[in-house]
Design an enzyme around this catalytic site. Structure first.
Site, PDB file in Angstrom:
ATOM      1  N   SER A 176       0.930  -1.372   0.032  1.00 53.92           N
ATOM      2  CA  SER A 176      -0.024  -0.065   0.069  1.00 53.92           C
ATOM      3  C   SER A 176       1.047   0.895   0.160  1.00 53.92           C
ATOM      4  CB  SER A 176      -1.220   0.232   1.456  1.00 53.92           C
ATOM      5  OG  SER A 176       0.110   0.131   2.013  1.00 53.92           O
ATOM      6  N   ASP A 177      -0.021   2.651  -0.589  1.00 55.68           N
ATOM      7  CA  ASP A 177       0.693   3.114  -0.210  1.00 55.68           C
ATOM      8  C   ASP A 177       0.878   4.214   0.905  1.00 55.68           C
ATOM      9  OD1 ASP A 177       2.330   5.987  -1.034  1.00 55.68           O
ATOM     10  OD2 ASP A 177       1.054   6.831  -2.425  1.00 55.68           O
ATOM     11  N   TRP A 178       1.340   4.744   1.786  1.00 57.07           N
ATOM     12  CA  TRP A 178       1.285   5.593   2.741  1.00 57.07           C
ATOM     13  C   TRP A 178       0.280   5.565   3.130  1.00 57.07           C
ATOM     14  CZ3 TRP A 178       5.021   2.303   1.354  1.00 57.07           C
ATOM     15  CH2 TRP A 178       5.917   1.250   2.327  1.00 57.07           C
TER      16      TRP A 178
END
Length: 744
Positions: free
Chosen positions: A264-266
């Site tokens: 996942s992107d942060w």
């Protein structure tokens, strides 16, 4: 010998209580296949240990399994350099003194080289730095398509054309992963703006998705073999992409057969159920109030942590999806942190600085050079006046996650002074005041850029100094502050900020020998372009910025960069701002912005060609200090069947007086298609180096895939029989020779 060492390691881990002593784990035996090792490790994990592997334990790391000797997995922001160490739970600096890096040029510059060999050098070099710092996953490269010049993160990507981005991303991946460090290609997919990036629902037809926005990611998977992919913030079909059935399961893992890990992107995860079923494997950066709830570890509150564990234990969900996620994370570990034959890497080496300088010099684009003003003629002592904040402002700091703690950064002013030595007096005046901030996340430049003089005073000083100068070099453009080239915000317009147009116009009146150097990762408006004889697109060039720029300005390096995206005259010439619905339409009573990509496949030069719009500077444009003459484009056959290829040849001659490189571009047209198709599309390019008077023949081979469009109704690629035209070009608006051929 290898098995002996494995046995010793296993015995040592067993004695320390790190692995089970019952037998030697297969997953420690490097002679076994990765899949055998994955299955063996999976069989030894408890339910709690499996859950521990699929979510973060700190800002940039995920948990290993100490009992089994499986190490933590460490990630690092890229893709332009290895980010400095931050605190365990914060973005604040950890205060290390040995975490500086080489800052490589931004990926727009890399794409502007149009040279896959430079991309492989870039990947190998930055991979060595990641390996030396014991990073297992490099969070990059980025290959989102340049849809609008307002996107604050375009400087991290590889331009507007899916073919160019595809050819440039593959060698980058291979270079990085040769070090046993995984690339994490981002941001998959449709993350084409920063404004409302967490809440924009991209509405895109399937043909546009497959022809424009997916090809570079597919190449990263099928040809580059990237070991991880980062899912993006935005939504598609009303699902956040970090847990998206269509993009992650149906396409990435289904159609493409991807066996790597989706990260996942942060902060991109938003749900407790969809991440389980919809393709997310490793959750990072989720905002949580776990500590406020009195928990010892906030990371246990992540969606793929305690909530998932409780759902399994209560019987609400099974473990099939969990095992698939763990397999993918283990596979990532065995390719990186658990790979015994990884090289040691190196950091801030002379070779890396040399690579950064070479890539930067080859990516700089000479946009305009009327009267041959460049390169600078320093045969007799001269006065060179340098004007502009970007001549001195550090550009390795800022921009968001790509902000770096560079070991050094050579400014354009210092690079030019070093290059000219005693051949010229190099004087500097400010010209304009832009952003005087000097830090991000605790990385501090140490510069003091404060200047309280008015714009009128600054312009008057510049004009006075310019009147008796032999050359005036204005270094301006954008910077990495919010609403310029920066993560989490888009630009507010196409024009230059801080009143730079007025400075340039005043300098043009004061001195005819004016060079404008634009430092940016985006196109900018140039209302003064006809008054300025020389314009250089310099990008964010990294640690060796000043040296690389001076190399080109003084002629030590003959410029060979070509634009990886079009420069429009105004925003009204950009399809996303005319046909599309940028930045989206807010739903009533919802914090969701629906954005329709009504322009479809007509992005960049495809739009300009179709609407007969003349760009300021075309896709693929770039000048040289020498001249190239193209011969006649020929084909080895006039017709082909679906399983055949056609080979095209064109001779190119350096007719000038200095050695140089030309990027020969091949475009294909389908003039009588049953569906709307662009006037032409890039399907090949070659960079050829030629000495004065030398001729080389450039060869291209194309097959059915280069002739195909995506039929959304049939969900397959279709090449219709009929006439096609191949064009050899120096830019998308500069066709030199064409030839027809037929698909039977």
């Amino acid at each position: 010998m290898k098995k002996f060492l494995v046995a010793v390691i296993a015995f040592s881990m067993s004695a320390a209580g790190l692995v089970q002593a019952a037998d030697t784990p297969v997953y420690l035996d490097s002679s076994k296949s990765v899949e055998e090792r994955v299955e063996d490790a999976l069989s030894r994990l408890t339910l709690e240990e499996k859950i521990g592997l699929i979510h973060a334990q700190s800002k940039f790391s995920s948990r290993g399994v100490r009992r089994l000797g499986i190490p933590e997995l460490w990630t690092s922001d890229g893709p332009h350099g290895i980010r400095s160490e931050v605190m365990w739970d914060e973005w604040r600096q950890a205060g290390w003194t040995n975490d500086s890096c080489v800052a490589f040029p931004a990926l727009t510059c890399l794409a502007a080289t149009w040279n896959p060999a430079m991309s492989e050098l870039y990947g190998k070099s930055i991979g060595e730095e990641a390996r030396y710092r014991n990073k297992n996953v490099l969070l990059g490269p980025g290959v989102n398509i340049y849809r609008t010049p307002l996107n604050g993160r375009n400087f991290e990507y590889m331009g507007e054309d899916p073919y160019l981005a595809s050819r440039m991303v593959v060698p980058y991946i291979k270079g990085v992963q040769s070090n046993g460090v995984a690339t994490c290609v981002k941001h998959y997919a449709l993350n084409n703006q920063e404004l409302n990036r967490h809440t924009t629902n991209a509405i895109v037809d399937d043909r546009t998705l497959y022809e424009i926005y997916l090809p570079a990611f597919k190449a990263a998977v099928h040809e580059g073999g990237t070991w991880s992919i980062m899912a993006s913030y935005n939504l598609y079909k009303n699902q956040h992409v970090c847990h998206n059935q269509y993009l992650l399961n149906d396409i990435l893992k289904g159609e493409w057969g991807y066996d790597g890990a989706v990260i996942s992107d942060w902060g991109g995860t938003h749900d407790s159920i969809q991440p389980i079923t919809n393709g997310l494997d490793l959750e990072f950066g989720t905002w949580t109030d776990g500590l406020k709830l009195g928990k010892k570890n906030a990371y246990d509150s992540y969606f793929l942590a305690d909530p998932y564990l409780e759902a399994i234990k209560s019987g609400r969900v099974g473990t099939k999806e969990l095992d698939d996620k763990v397999r993918r994370v283990l596979r990532l570990m065995f390719r990186t942190s658990m790979r015994p034959d990884r090289p040691f890497g190196s950091m801030c080496s002379p070779e890396h600085y040399d690579a950064a300088r070479r890539i930067a010099g080859e990516g700089i684009v000479l946009l305009r050079n009327e009267g041959g003003l460049l390169p600078l003629n320093l045969s007799t002592p001269k006065k060179v006046l340098v004007v502009g904040e970007n001549a001195v402002k550090m550009m390795t700091i800022g921009g968001g996650s790509s902000s770096l703690k560079a070991q050094h950064e050579i400014s354009p002013l210092d690079g030019l002074r070093s290059a000219v030595g005693d051949k010229a007096e190099v004087k500097y005046v400010r010209g304009y005041v832009g952003d005087v901030s000097t830090d991000q996340d605790g990385v501090v430049s140490g510069q003091n850029l404060v200047d309280d003089r008015s714009a009128e005073e600054l312009i008057a000083e510049a004009v006075m100094e310019a009147k008796d100068a032999d050359y005036v070099i204005f270094v301006g453009g954008l910077n990495k502050s919010p609403h310029q080239d920066c993560e989490d915000s888009d630009r507010r317009g196409l024009g230059l900020p801080y009143g730079q147009d007025a400075v340039i116009e005043a300098l043009a009146k004061a001195n005819k020998n004016l060079v404008v150097v634009s430092v940016s990762g985006n196109a900018v408006a140039m209302p003064w372009v006809d008054e300025v004889p020389a314009v250089v697109q310099a990008w964010y060039l990294g640690s060796e910025a000043g040296n690389a720029l001076a190399d080109v300005l003084t002629g030590r390096v003959n410029p060979s960069g070509k634009l990886p995206f079009s420069f429009p005259v105004c925003l009204e010439d950009v399809a996303a701002h005319v046909m599309g619905e940028y930045p989206g339409v807010k739903r009533q009573n919802e914090n969701i912005w629906d954005e329709k990509y009504n322009e479809g496949i007509l992005v960049g030069y495809r739009w300009h060609d179709t609407k007969k719009i003349r760009p300021l500077f075309a896709f693929g444009h770039g000048l040289s200090y020498t001249d190239f003459e193209y011969g006649r484009l020929t084909a080895d056959k006039k017709s082909m069947t679906g399983d055949e290829t056609v080979t095209f040849e064109i001779p190119v001659t350096n007719t000038g007086k200095v050695a140089g490189a030309e990027v020969v571009q091949l475009y294909i047209s389908d003039p009588k298609s049953s569906v709307m198709r662009p006037v032409k599309e890039l399907k090949g390019f070659r960079k050829v180096y030629l000495n004065p008077g030398e001729t080389k023949t450039v060869t291209f081979t194309v097959g059915r895939d280069a002739l195909s469009y995506f039929d959304a109704d049939r969900h397959e690629w279709v090449a219709e029989p009929g006439k096609f035209t191949a064009h050899a070009a120096a830019a998308s608006d500069d066709i030199r020779s064409s030839v027809d051929f037929t698909l039977k």
